[in-house]
Scaffold this motif. Sequence first.
Motif, PDB file in Angstrom:
ATOM      1  N   THR A  87       0.856  -1.185   0.000  1.00 60.02           N
ATOM      2  CA  THR A  87       0.000   0.000   0.000  1.00 60.02           C
ATOM      3  C   THR A  87       0.892   1.235   0.000  1.00 60.02           C
ATOM      4  O   THR A  87       2.051   1.192   0.425  1.00 60.02           O
ATOM      5  N   SER A  89       0.886   4.816   1.618  1.00 58.88           N
ATOM      6  CA  SER A  89       0.213   5.506   2.707  1.00 58.88           C
ATOM      7  C   SER A  89       0.739   6.932   2.855  1.00 58.88           C
ATOM      8  O   SER A  89       1.713   7.343   2.219  1.00 58.88           O
ATOM      9  N   HIS A 123      -1.505  -0.379  -3.868  1.00 57.80           N
ATOM     10  CA  HIS A 123      -2.632   0.533  -4.061  1.00 57.80           C
ATOM     11  C   HIS A 123      -2.540   1.697  -3.071  1.00 57.80           C
ATOM     12  O   HIS A 123      -1.829   1.627  -2.070  1.00 57.80           O
ATOM     13  N   SER A 125      -3.616   4.046  -0.200  1.00 57.84           N
ATOM     14  CA  SER A 125      -4.448   4.056   1.001  1.00 57.84           C
ATOM     15  C   SER A 125      -5.246   5.363   1.045  1.00 57.84           C
ATOM     16  O   SER A 125      -4.674   6.448   0.859  1.00 57.84           O
TER      17      SER A 125
END
Length: 206
Positions: A87, A89, A123, A125
């Motif tokens: 992820t 972030s 991906h 967050s």
Amino acid sequence: MDVFDITAPLVRGMPVWPGDTPYQFNLQWTIDQSGSVNVGRLTLSTHTGTHIDAPYHFDETGKKVHQLDLRTYMGPARVIHLPGRTTISQADLLPYGLRGVERLLIRTDAWQGREEFPQTIPHLSPDAVPLLQEIGVRLLGVDVPSIDPIDSKELAAHHALHQHGIHILEGIVLNHVPEGDYELIALPLPIVDGDGSPVRAVLRAK
């Protein structure tokens, strides 16, 4: 001046989103048939290869491609390198000092075998989105097919970006691009009522 083409080539058999329209190019007419010209025919999804998502793609009330401000897709951009993430972030972005960056392109190097559609991707967050808005980002680009997980139906990152006024560029090719500041040009086609559009995306070194 160095120019980096960050567009995935359009070629028969290229990976597309599972169940989406396969890419095809055929000659509708040849010079032998027409007597003067070759004329090609394209069959493709609006999300083939390197493309932008219009908000209408995931929001029935969102703007369609022909309603988008082209200035969003051209201008100063920053490339950052975030390999090895599952992820992306807020904590990943904070060390980069991105204040004032309007177009942020994230190189993850996660999609190495581009002849196949990836099973998993890093991906975004949704917790990173308020920070992106605060520092002034208007466009976020990634080198994978989506900013959300492949199996996501909620598309939390898509919706969070839209709610914070940030547009989306997906499927760019950055493995040959060093971190740094560039000028981005990634213009969508004027597809009336479109939900997305393939783009020819290039970076010019400053």
